[in-house]
Design an enzyme around this catalytic site. Structure first.
Site, short mmCIF file in Angstrom:
data_model
loop_
_atom_site.label_atom_id
_atom_site.label_comp_id
_atom_site.label_asym_id
_atom_site.label_seq_id
_atom_site.Cartn_x
_atom_site.Cartn_y
_atom_site.Cartn_z
N GLU A 137 0.84 -1.20 0.00
CA GLU A 137 0.00 0.00 0.00
C GLU A 137 0.87 1.25 0.00
O GLU A 137 2.03 1.22 0.46
CB GLU A 137 -0.88 -0.03 1.26
CG GLU A 137 -1.78 1.17 1.42
CD GLU A 137 -2.84 1.00 2.51
OE1 GLU A 137 -2.79 0.00 3.27
OE2 GLU A 137 -3.74 1.87 2.60
N ASN A 186 -12.38 -1.28 -0.76
CA ASN A 186 -11.63 -1.88 0.34
C ASN A 186 -12.23 -1.41 1.67
O ASN A 186 -12.45 -0.21 1.87
CB ASN A 186 -10.16 -1.43 0.28
CG ASN A 186 -9.39 -1.81 1.54
OD1 ASN A 186 -8.98 -2.96 1.70
ND2 ASN A 186 -9.20 -0.86 2.46
N GLU A 187 -12.50 -2.32 2.56
CA GLU A 187 -13.02 -1.99 3.90
C GLU A 187 -14.06 -0.87 3.81
O GLU A 187 -13.95 0.16 4.49
CB GLU A 187 -11.88 -1.64 4.86
CG GLU A 187 -10.96 -2.83 5.10
CD GLU A 187 -10.04 -2.71 6.33
OE1 GLU A 187 -10.00 -1.64 6.94
OE2 GLU A 187 -9.37 -3.71 6.64
N TYR A 211 -6.45 -9.15 11.32
CA TYR A 211 -5.20 -8.78 11.96
C TYR A 211 -5.20 -9.32 13.39
O TYR A 211 -6.24 -9.36 14.03
CB TYR A 211 -5.04 -7.26 11.99
CG TYR A 211 -4.75 -6.67 10.63
CD1 TYR A 211 -3.47 -6.72 10.09
CD2 TYR A 211 -5.76 -6.09 9.87
CE1 TYR A 211 -3.20 -6.20 8.84
CE2 TYR A 211 -5.49 -5.56 8.60
CZ TYR A 211 -4.21 -5.62 8.09
OH TYR A 211 -3.93 -5.11 6.86
N GLU A 260 -6.02 -9.27 3.39
CA GLU A 260 -5.14 -8.59 4.37
C GLU A 260 -5.11 -9.45 5.62
O GLU A 260 -6.18 -9.78 6.17
CB GLU A 260 -5.65 -7.20 4.72
CG GLU A 260 -5.47 -6.18 3.62
CD GLU A 260 -5.86 -4.77 4.03
OE1 GLU A 260 -5.73 -4.44 5.24
OE2 GLU A 260 -6.28 -4.01 3.15
N GLN A 301 2.33 -6.12 5.36
CA GLN A 301 2.49 -5.74 3.98
C GLN A 301 3.92 -6.09 3.55
O GLN A 301 4.74 -6.43 4.39
CB GLN A 301 2.25 -4.25 3.83
CG GLN A 301 0.84 -3.83 4.24
CD GLN A 301 0.48 -2.43 3.78
OE1 GLN A 301 1.20 -1.76 3.08
NE2 GLN A 301 -0.68 -1.97 4.22
O1 AHR Z 1 -2.79 -2.67 6.24
C1 AHR Z 1 -3.11 -1.47 6.87
C2 AHR Z 1 -4.58 -1.13 6.79
O2 AHR Z 1 -5.32 -2.09 7.48
C3 AHR Z 1 -5.19 -1.13 5.42
O3 AHR Z 1 -4.98 0.06 4.75
C4 AHR Z 1 -6.64 -1.32 5.72
O4 AHR Z 1 -7.34 -1.95 4.67
C5 AHR Z 1 -6.65 -2.13 7.00
O5 AHR Z 1 -7.47 -1.58 7.95
#
Ligand code: AHR
Length: 526
Positions: free
Chosen positions: A59, A206-207, A273, A330, A379
């Site tokens: 990103e 995205n999101e 995450y 992600e 990332q």
């Molecule tokens: O990876 C960092 C961020 O995490 C991304 O931009 C977003 O899609 C997610 O919340």
């Protein structure tokens, strides 16, 4: 099957049936038992492990693109057309199959036309999500697709729904992939690229429940249907369309998006995450932690199994034939930013703990390969659970990078059904399985077994029974370190790196291995 083998399987399965079933494939043995076993059905594989499960994400955030990939043609850091050579070479070694770009949250404020044409004429914008720094658009569509060609990987472009227009999205796809005579294709030619690129994956937002527009599921699903209509496959480029799915557990979002839009999508995303303590304002340090935080991370990582299972259940309701894939586009660990760095740049170190967590994630993705056809760790460079860290001219690879290198043997292989029966890893009153595994067979018939030992205090003797294969040869590699906090630095880049696993033996039909505490192991069996 020989009598001996049959008894082994029956006893093992009976034992497993009596015990806690943590996931579909992992069973914890009673405290008194040390008979750790892995039972594999070598001839019963059906599903292919999509190489894209080993995908990556880059990103416009912190130093992922700028410094991580892009140094510019005039840089004294070795580069090809502005893209740093050392990073490309490192990623080629792990067979990077796909790269997702330009975000993340950045995708829904990115207007691609600002990133094409002569670089000195490109406009500037504020990167509002990630530190409000100036984005100068030096790395745009041409540079990204050039990078994918250098890497030999598929391109996954994430389009802008949050602040973009349908026309802008339609134009982008035409610009990149149309071979004929049109305004966009001719603009591409005027900018120096005659032939269209291959763009296999296109994300529609995205999101969008959060940074991508704070939408409701219902509103997004309607927008998805509208935007995707104009994402066309041109000139032999079959483009796969990805809808925005939930972040962690939000089954309502998944349900609505699938119900309203499944027939117009090829895949739906899932983001996940994990961290080892605290909350989003106190995520914990990447390098300074104790066993408690280690344990919590392992537990949270194992949660991805249930998360995927629950989302698949919802998907199945609307797509019984399993046509729509799940892309975990992600995932990874998220710690407090390294002290002394700009917090919104999300720069974090990467220890053995991150590596074991990555191994668990990848093993789980493998086991769900019937639905999970892509996953992209967040990332690639200098951001979150990165493969690569750079400092000026210097570049190092992280323990997580080594896991991707070791696991690349699973890419494109056939998943083999397996059950693991293992001791528990206890911390306080809680217990996790010590081992998380997955097994595949490649095109030449070689079987690969990947094993994570979550327990930081105990080596585990594991017997593997491969039903359908008389093993004649076994070799193994292991990633471990002295301390759970060990990591690679620019001064000491090889503290955590794979070595040969010794002490393997073939005993009749069994392969016996000693799996070191806090390690990731890959065995190769012929
Ligand atoms: O990876 C960092 C961020 O995490 C991304 O931009 C977003 O899609 C997610 O919340």
């Amino acid at each position: 099957m020989s009598r001996k083998k049959l008894t082994f399987v029956i006893v093992t399965l009976m034992l497993g049936g009596l015990l806690t079933d943590v996931s579909a494939k992992t069973h914890i043995l009673p405290d008194s038992s040390e008979a750790n076993k892995l039972v594999v059905n070598v001839n019963q594989g059906r599903e292919r492990i999509s190489p894209e499960i080993y995908g990556h994400f880059a990103e416009h955030l912190g130093r992922c693109i700028y410094e991580g990939f892009w140094v510019g043609e005039d840089s004294d850091i070795p580069n090809v057309r502005g893209i740093r050579t050392d990073v490309v070479e490192a990623l080629k070694k792990i067979n990077i199959p796909v790269l997702r770009w330009p975000g993340g949250c950045f995708a829904d404020e990115y207007h691609w036309k600002e990133g094409i044409g002569p670089r000195d004429k490109r406009s500037k914008m504020i990167n509002t999500h990630w530190g409000r720094v100036t984005e100068n658009h030096q790395f745009g569509t041409h540079e990204f697709l050039d990078l994918c060609e250098m890497l030999g990987c598929e391109a996954y472009v994430a389009g802008n729904v949050g602040s973009g227009t349908v026309e802008e999205m339609q134009d982008w796809v035409e610009y990149m992939t149309f071979d004929g005579d049109s305004e966009m294709a001719n603009l591409r030619r005027a900018n120096g690229r005659e032939k269209p690129w291959r763009v296999r994956y296109f994300g529609v937002g995205n999101e969008n429940w959060g940074c991508g527009g704070n939408m409701t599921a219902e509103y997004y699903a309607d927008l998805y249907n509208r935007f995707q209509t104009y994402v066309r496959s041109y000139s032999g480029n079959r483009i796969l369309k990805i809808a925005c799915g939930p972040g962690s557990l939000n089954l309502h979002w998944m349900n609505v998006v699938m119900e309203k839009a499944a027939r117009h999508m090829d895949a739906v995303s899932l983001h996940h995450y994990v961290r080892g303590s605290g909350n989003w304002t106190d995520k914990g340090s990447a390098t300074r932690f104790d066993e408690k935080e280690w344990f919590v991370l392992m537990k949270n990582t194992l949660g991805v199994d249930e998360l995927i299972a629950q989302n698949i259940q919802v998907m199945d309701k609307h797509d019984r034939r399993k046509r729509v894939a799940m892309y975990v586009d992600e995932w990874g660990t998220w710690w407090d930013a390294e002290p002394g760095t700009n917090p919104p740049f999300l720069y974090q170190q990467n220890t053995l703990r991150d590596a074991v967590s990555a191994g668990i994630f990848l093993n789980v993705f493998n086991t769900y390969c019937e639905r999970v056809k892509m996953a992209n760790i967040a990332q690639t460079n200098n951001v979150l659970q990165a493969m690569i860290l750079t400092k000026g001219k210097q570049m190092i690879v992280t323990p997580t990078y080594h896991v991707f290198e070791m696991f690349k043997v699973h890419q494109g292989a056939t998943l083999l059904p397996s059950d693991v029966f293992c001791q528990g890893y206890k911390y306080g009153r809680e217990k996790l399985p010590s081992l998380v595994t997955s097994v595949s067979k490649d095109a030449s018939g070689i079987v690969h077994i990947s094993i994570c030992n979550l327990n930081p205090n105990q080596d585990i003797k594991l017997s593997c029974m491969l039903d359908g294969l008389e093993p004649t040869k076994v070799a193994g590699r292991v990633l471990t370190a002295e301390k759970i906090t060990d990591h690679n630095t620019f001064e000491s880049p090889d503290v955590v790196k794979p070595t040969v696993l010794t002490g393997l033996s073939i005993e009749g039909n069994l392969i016996v291995a000693e799996i070191p505490s806090k390690s990731v192991v890959v065995l190769e069996v012929e």
